[in-house]
Design a protein around this motif. Structure first.
Motif, PDB file in Angstrom:
ATOM      1  N   UNK A   1      45.485  47.428 116.064  1.00  0.00           N
ATOM      2  CA  UNK A   1      44.067  48.145 116.583  1.00  0.00           C
ATOM      3  C   UNK A   1      43.665  48.518 114.836  1.00  0.00           C
ATOM      4  N   UNK A   2      44.179  49.109 113.927  1.00  0.00           N
ATOM      5  CA  UNK A   2      44.203  50.089 112.678  1.00  0.00           C
ATOM      6  C   UNK A   2      43.056  48.305 111.715  1.00  0.00           C
ATOM      7  N   UNK A   3      43.868  46.812 112.066  1.00  0.00           N
ATOM      8  CA  UNK A   3      43.071  45.819 111.381  1.00  0.00           C
ATOM      9  C   UNK A   3      41.536  45.496 112.191  1.00  0.00           C
ATOM     10  N   UNK A   4      41.658  45.507 113.333  1.00  0.00           N
ATOM     11  CA  UNK A   4      40.299  45.342 114.228  1.00  0.00           C
ATOM     12  C   UNK A   4      39.656  46.843 113.369  1.00  0.00           C
ATOM     13  N   UNK A   5      39.674  47.785 113.252  1.00  0.00           N
ATOM     14  CA  UNK A   5      38.898  48.717 112.896  1.00  0.00           C
ATOM     15  C   UNK A   5      38.241  48.688 111.343  1.00  0.00           C
ATOM     16  N   UNK A   6      39.492  47.649 110.568  1.00  0.00           N
ATOM     17  CA  UNK A   6      38.514  46.921 109.261  1.00  0.00           C
ATOM     18  C   UNK A   6      38.111  46.593 109.454  1.00  0.00           C
ATOM     19  N   UNK A   7      38.149  45.472 110.941  1.00  0.00           N
ATOM     20  CA  UNK A   7      36.864  44.733 110.596  1.00  0.00           C
ATOM     21  C   UNK A   7      37.804  42.649 110.269  1.00  0.00           C
ATOM     22  N   UNK A   8      38.490  42.496 111.197  1.00  0.00           N
ATOM     23  CA  UNK A   8      39.493  41.702 111.007  1.00  0.00           C
ATOM     24  C   UNK A   8      38.601  40.428 112.097  1.00  0.00           C
ATOM     25  N   UNK A   9      38.417  39.368 111.537  1.00  0.00           N
ATOM     26  CA  UNK A   9      38.581  38.662 112.791  1.00  0.00           C
ATOM     27  C   UNK A   9      39.641  37.327 113.613  1.00  0.00           C
ATOM     28  N   UNK A  10      40.833  37.643 112.890  1.00  0.00           N
ATOM     29  CA  UNK A  10      41.343  37.590 113.685  1.00  0.00           C
ATOM     30  C   UNK A  10      43.178  37.958 112.514  1.00  0.00           C
ATOM     31  N   UNK A  11      44.011  37.933 112.980  1.00  0.00           N
ATOM     32  CA  UNK A  11      45.294  38.463 112.379  1.00  0.00           C
ATOM     33  C   UNK A  11      45.129  36.622 112.015  1.00  0.00           C
ATOM     34  N   UNK A  12      46.341  37.225 110.344  1.00  0.00           N
ATOM     35  CA  UNK A  12      46.238  35.425 109.903  1.00  0.00           C
ATOM     36  C   UNK A  12      47.711  34.510 109.764  1.00  0.00           C
ATOM     37  N   UNK A  13      48.579  35.713 110.746  1.00  0.00           N
ATOM     38  CA  UNK A  13      49.512  34.743 111.358  1.00  0.00           C
ATOM     39  C   UNK A  13      50.232  35.753 112.715  1.00  0.00           C
ATOM     40  N   UNK A  14      51.022  35.814 113.377  1.00  0.00           N
ATOM     41  CA  UNK A  14      51.835  36.162 114.409  1.00  0.00           C
ATOM     42  C   UNK A  14      52.236  37.619 113.817  1.00  0.00           C
ATOM     43  N   UNK A  15      52.053  38.557 113.692  1.00  0.00           N
ATOM     44  CA  UNK A  15      53.504  40.159 113.071  1.00  0.00           C
ATOM     45  C   UNK A  15      54.307  39.937 113.171  1.00  0.00           C
ATOM     46  N   UNK A  16      55.765  39.458 112.255  1.00  0.00           N
ATOM     47  CA  UNK A  16      56.673  39.289 112.126  1.00  0.00           C
ATOM     48  C   UNK A  16      57.005  41.128 111.908  1.00  0.00           C
TER      49      UNK A  16
END
Length: 598
Positions: free
Chosen positions: A356-371
């Motif tokens: 959610x915080x990354x979406x607020x920062x403007x991501x278009x996707x995550x770069x891999x599944x979070x570990x």
């Protein structure tokens, strides 16, 4: 959310699938078959339609393969997946095999002492891979048989459809070079080498070359397809035309021709040589089709991989901007985490908050599944939390968070290991050793011509002094608004490729104690030129990642004066660059988290 917490797509009746595949092999008079993780593009991530290894065995890691005979089935995995594979496969049907310690050729010779015929799909293996296995099998009576049809596909009745995600243009201001210039720069390389064409099978090479991005694969913004680059700069792109709208077709121009994927076989057979093929990345099938036509092959690396790895000024600028925004998201997460009662949170809660915080920062996707591994889950190197594995946090846990985002202008990858309460005493020494190794690599200065393999020991030396180590490479290449794992540069004992200015790599030593905790600290670094005496060309690294490193886990008495100075300087930079972009509570947390050690 971009990340799902459902069990990976490796479920099903694997015993029945194995039985059906073996029956198919008998009908083909084969004694065995090789099932790789890779698809025809040799990518780390594969579409559901290409997840053959997971479908057959249940193992969903990003690297590995299965070799089966009529009475054995080995699942070969490296050190990253030794724990994971045993939780995912049915050990009554499949046997985990430590690889590369056990070579496939040695395993086959033990399984088939009288010899036999082992089938493989030539589209799913590289020429280098097949040659290495044939060399290992020489004199054994075991032959590798390239098949026209994949027998696993024949028994996979509910195989998903191939992806047709829409493609989009990548802004030239972010790319730093127009696609026309890239195509003709690489075409000039072919002319200089006396080559008429090059076959490209890596989706990130094609996407970089044409300044396009795609959505065929989650987390990797690439367009899946194949391409033939001619020495005049023309590109024949073999891809589903439904991925391209009229506007993007017009942007590509008349020198890029979009052709149906089923036309590739005929096109390869009609090429005039010499044709450049990369034995390390191109499918064995491409070599066979061109050789069958009598066309000369020039074995050489994919012409796009090195230019793509050498990031230009615009790409580096975009990466720095993306890392600043990503750093803000990470600081907000860690500040929030420190205000929570760990017992009221789970791993999934942390992953959701970070996304959610990354979406607020403007991501278009995550770069891999979070570990996101708490306690013993952190010791699983590529752990992916699911509803079934989700662990509630505890104040006695270490929490390992390895994550990243895809932004329009850059790709991030960061790992932080944090204490959720009083740090476990047994974690202090290995954490400090991991940190010292990360700092040593960050501070490295070395002559031009040095490869990642020469530098790998810098990150391991302090662990080695304690009799410890880790079973993964120290660093991988990273793309600019592309794949988070990018070749050919890496920091690993297996790498002999000299590092060059502009190459972005991860710096991620770690330590993993099974059943207890995992430790990894990761920053992205870019290779840069540094001052040297006249006549010397020296290189070093600039750190891109901006986020505090948990000081509570450090044995400061074990750090040298230089190491303390590096960490204090790094934390001061993090504070200066991120502080103005934070809310007051997060900024106060950052001030405390970056207090100098001295």
């Amino acid at each position: 959310m971009y990340q799902s917490f459902d069990d990976p797509a490796g479920g099903g009746d694997h015993a029945a699938r194995l039985t059906a595949l073996r029956a198919r092999l008998r009908n083909l008079s084969l004694d065995g078959f090789i099932v790789p993780r890779a698809d025809a593009h040799q990518g780390e991530y594969v579409a559901d339609a290409d997840a053959r290894l997971a479908w057959l065995t249940g193992f969903t890691g990003s690297a590995g393969f299965c070799i089966l005979t009529h009475d054995r089935a080995g699942v070969f995995v490296d050190g990253r997946y030794r724990l994971q594979v045993r939780t995912q496969i049915d050990t009554g049907c499949f046997t985990p095999v430590d690889w590369p310690e056990t070579r496939p050729s040695a395993w086959l010779q033990e399984a088939l002492p009288e010899g036999g015929r082992i089938g493989f799909d030539p589209w799913l293996h590289t020429r280098a891979e097949i040659e290495a296995m044939e060399k290992g099998l020489a004199g054994s009576g075991i032959g590798l048989i390239g098949l026209d049809e994949n027998p696993l596909d024949a028994v996979w009745s509910d195989r998903p459809a191939r992806p047709i995600g829409p493609a989009r243009a990548h802004d030239e201001d972010l790319a730093g070079e127009c696609a026309h210039a890239k195509r003709h720069r690489l075409a000039d390389m072919l002319v200089d080498a006396g080559q008429a064409a090059a076959f490209l099978s890596l989706p990130d090479s094609i996407s970089w070359l044409l300044n396009i991005r795609g959505s065929d694969l989650p987390k990797n913004p690439v367009v899946q397809g194949f391409a033939i680059l001619s020495d005049n700069g023309h590109v024949a792109l073999f891809v589903d035309a439904a991925k391209f709208d009229d506007q993007l077709r017009a942007r590509l121009g008349n020198e890029v021709t979009i052709l149906p994927p089923d036309g590739l076989v005929a096109a390869l057979g009609n090429l005039q040589g010499p044709v450049r093929l990369d034995p390390a990345t191109a499918p064995e099938a491409a070599f066979r089709l061109i050789e069958a036509a009598g066309t000369r092959i020039a074995r050489a690396p994919d012409p796009a991989v090195l230019p793509k790895a050498r990031k230009n000024v615009a790409e580096l600028s975009g990466m720095r901007a993306a890392h600043q925004r990503d750093g803000v998201a990470m600081v907000r997460l860690l500040a929030w985490l420190d205000t929570q009662d760990p017992a009221q949170l789970t791993e999934i809660d942390v992953v959701r908050r970070l996304e959610a915080l990354r979406q607020e920062a403007g991501i278009t996707d995550i770069s891999f599944d979070t570990i996101c591994g708490a306690g013993p889950n952190g010791a699983i190197v590529h752990y992916r939390v699911t509803h079934a594995s989700n662990r509630r946090l505890a104040a006695s846990d270490l929490l390992l968070i390895d994550s990243g985002g895809q932004y329009a202008d850059g790709t991030t990858d960061i790992t932080r290991t944090v204490a959720l309460g009083t740090p476990p005493p047994e974690a202090i020494a290995p954490y400090t050793a991991v940190l010292r190794g990360m700092i040593a690599l960050s501070r490295a200065c070395f002559p031009k011509g040095v490869a990642g393999g020469h530098l790998d020991a810098l990150a391991r030396q302090f662990l080695w002094q304690q009799g410890l180590d880790y079973d993964h490479g120290t660093g991988h290449g990273v793309g600019a608004a592309l794949c988070v794992h990018e070749g050919p540069a890496r920091i690993s004992r297996a790498s002999d490729l000299p590092l060059e200015p502009g190459m972005i790599l991860s710096n991620e030593p770690g330590y993993y104690r099974a059943g207890a905790f995992g430790i990894r600290i990761e920053n992205l670094i870019v290779t840069t030129e540094v001052k040297a005496e006249p006549g010397r060309n020296m290189l070093g690294f600039e750190t891109l990642t901006l986020c505090p490193i948990d000081r509570r886990l450090i044995d400061t008495n074990a750090l040298s004066t230089e190491e303390i100075a590096w960490l204090d300087t790094y934390h001061a930079r993090v504070r200066t660059e991120l502080g103005p972009h934070l809310d007051p509570d997060s900024q106060n947390w950052l001030d405390r988290a970056t207090t100098p050690l001295t």
